[in-house]
Motif scaffolding. Structure first.
Motif, PDB file in Angstrom:
ATOM      1  N   ILE A  11      -6.460   7.016  -6.452  1.00 37.19           N
ATOM      2  CA  ILE A  11      -5.004   6.827  -6.442  1.00 37.19           C
ATOM      3  C   ILE A  11      -4.524   6.493  -7.852  1.00 37.19           C
ATOM      4  CG2 ILE A  11      -3.124   5.371  -5.604  1.00 37.19           C
ATOM      5  CD1 ILE A  11      -4.753   5.027  -3.000  1.00 37.19           C
ATOM      6  N   ARG A  40     -11.218   5.269  -3.194  1.00 41.06           N
ATOM      7  CA  ARG A  40      -9.840   5.715  -3.008  1.00 41.06           C
ATOM      8  C   ARG A  40      -8.904   5.003  -3.985  1.00 41.06           C
ATOM      9  NH1 ARG A  40      -7.857   8.695   1.324  1.00 41.06           N
ATOM     10  NH2 ARG A  40      -5.607   9.030   1.083  1.00 41.06           N
ATOM     11  N   ASN A  41      -9.161   3.723  -4.230  1.00 38.16           N
ATOM     12  CA  ASN A  41      -8.356   2.978  -5.189  1.00 38.16           C
ATOM     13  C   ASN A  41      -8.385   3.656  -6.562  1.00 38.16           C
ATOM     14  OD1 ASN A  41      -8.453   0.819  -7.512  1.00 38.16           O
ATOM     15  ND2 ASN A  41      -7.247  -0.145  -5.896  1.00 38.16           N
ATOM     16  N   ALA A  93      -5.525  11.267  -5.601  1.00 32.78           N
ATOM     17  CA  ALA A  93      -5.468  11.131  -4.143  1.00 32.78           C
ATOM     18  C   ALA A  93      -4.187  10.402  -3.777  1.00 32.78           C
ATOM     19  CB  ALA A  93      -6.684  10.370  -3.616  1.00 32.78           C
ATOM     20  N   LEU A 151      -3.045   5.246   1.029  1.00 33.20           N
ATOM     21  CA  LEU A 151      -3.723   5.156   2.327  1.00 33.20           C
ATOM     22  C   LEU A 151      -3.390   3.845   3.020  1.00 33.20           C
ATOM     23  CD1 LEU A 151      -5.982   6.007   4.413  1.00 33.20           C
ATOM     24  CD2 LEU A 151      -7.608   4.839   2.886  1.00 33.20           C
ATOM     25  N   GLU A 163     -15.428   3.041   0.525  1.00 33.89           N
ATOM     26  CA  GLU A 163     -14.383   4.059   0.585  1.00 33.89           C
ATOM     27  C   GLU A 163     -13.092   3.553  -0.057  1.00 33.89           C
ATOM     28  OE1 GLU A 163     -12.258   7.156   3.709  1.00 33.89           O
ATOM     29  OE2 GLU A 163     -14.083   6.072   4.276  1.00 33.89           O
ATOM     30  N   GLN A 164     -12.777   2.281   0.143  1.00 31.96           N
ATOM     31  CA  GLN A 164     -11.598   1.716  -0.502  1.00 31.96           C
ATOM     32  C   GLN A 164     -11.732   1.734  -2.025  1.00 31.96           C
ATOM     33  OE1 GLN A 164      -9.323  -1.757   1.081  1.00 31.96           O
ATOM     34  NE2 GLN A 164     -11.230  -2.097   2.189  1.00 31.96           N
TER      35      GLN A 164
END
Length: 229
Positions: free
Chosen positions: A40, A36-37, A45, A48, A32-33
Motif C-alpha cells: 500500500i 500488504r502494508n 496494492a 484492506l 500478510e498484513q
C-alpha cells in the motif's frame, strides 16, 4: 437481508473488504498484513479491511510486560502494534484496518478515535451501551453485575502512514482464556462478551452491522476540510 457473500457490495470502492469465516492463523495474518502494508505504501496494492477470527493466541504489543503473562497456555506472538498483552480466539471477531492516512489526514489520534466510535456505534446497534475511557485502552461496557468490563481491544501500528492491526470485539469467546494474561495491562477490571451480556450475535450478524457503519468511519478520517471549532 444480504447474504454473507455480498455484505460488501455497497461499500466504498478502492478498499478490499475481506471476510474470513474460518479460523486464520495469527502469524500468517500478521505476515500478510506486513506485506500488504508495504505494498500500500509503495502504491502497489489497494487498502484492506479484513474481518476474521484466530485460533487461541496471546499477542504482545510494544509495551508488553512479561510479568503480565500469567499462564502462557497458548502460543505467544510478539507484534509491532501498540499496547500490551491481549488474547485472540474463537468467538472474538477481529478487524484489521490497513488504510493510507496520507490520502486522508495524517492524524493518528483521530484514526484511533474513529475506530473507537465505529465499534461503540456498532455495539449500540445490538443494545450494548459501550464507551471509551481516556486513561484505559479498549472499548468498555458494564457486565451483568453492573461493573465496568472490557468488551473490545484496540491496538494499531502505523508505518509510512499506512495503518495495521485494528480492533477485536468479544462476541462469544471462552472468557477463561483471558486468565492467562493481564489483558492490556489492566488488572482492576474484568472482561466480558456479547454472549455474557445475553446477546447471541453470530459473526455474520456482527459483520453486517459493522460494515453498515463503515462509510461513517471513513468519513471521520476525512478531516482536511473541516472548519476549526
Amino acid at each position: 437481508m444480504k447474504s454473507a457473500d455480498n455484505l460488501t457490495d455497497d461499500l466504498p470502492v478502492g478498499i478490499e473488504w475481506r471476510r474470513s469465516d474460518g479460523l486464520v492463523d495469527y502469524r500468517a495474518a500478521m505476515a500478510e498484513q506486513e506485506a500488504r502494508n508495504t505494498a500500500i505504501a509503495e502504491g502497489e496494492a489497494g487498502e484492506l479491511v479484513w474481518l476474521l477470527e484466530h485460533p487461541p493466541v496471546y499477542t504482545a504489543g510494544t509495551s508488553a510486560d512479561v510479568a503480565e503473562l500469567v499462564d502462557p497456555r497458548f502460543d505467544v506472538v510478539t507484534t509491532g502494534r501498540g499496547g500490551r498483552y491481549t488474547y485472540h480466539g474463537p468467538g472474538q471477531r477481529v478487524t484489521y484496518v490497513l488504510l493510507d492516512l496520507a490520502r486522508r489526514e495524517k492524524d493518528l489520534r483521530n484514526f484511533v478515535h474513529a475506530l473507537e466510535n465505529w465499534v461503540i456505534a456498532t455495539l449500540g446497534d445490538f443494545a450494548v451501551e459501550a464507551f471509551a475511557v481516556p486513561d484505559r485502552i479498549g472499548i468498555w461496557t458494564r457486565d451483568a453485575a453492573g461493573t465496568e468490563a472490557k468488551i473490545g481491544a484496540i491496538g494499531v501500528r502505523v508505518r509510512r502512514w499506512v495503518t495495521m492491526h485494528g480492533f477485536a470485539v468479544n462476541l462469544s469467546p471462552d472468557l477463561t482464556h483471558f486468565g492467562g494474561i493481564v489483558p492490556c495491562g489492566i488488572a482492576d477490571y474484568g472482561v466480558t462478551s456479547m454472549a455474557a451480556l445475553g446477546k447471541a450475535v453470530a459473526p455474520e450478524e456482527w459483520d453486517r452491522a459493522l460494515l453498515a457503519r463503515a462509510p461513517e468511519f471513513l468519513r471521520a478520517l476525512d478531516i482536511k476540510d473541516r472548519m476549526p471549532a
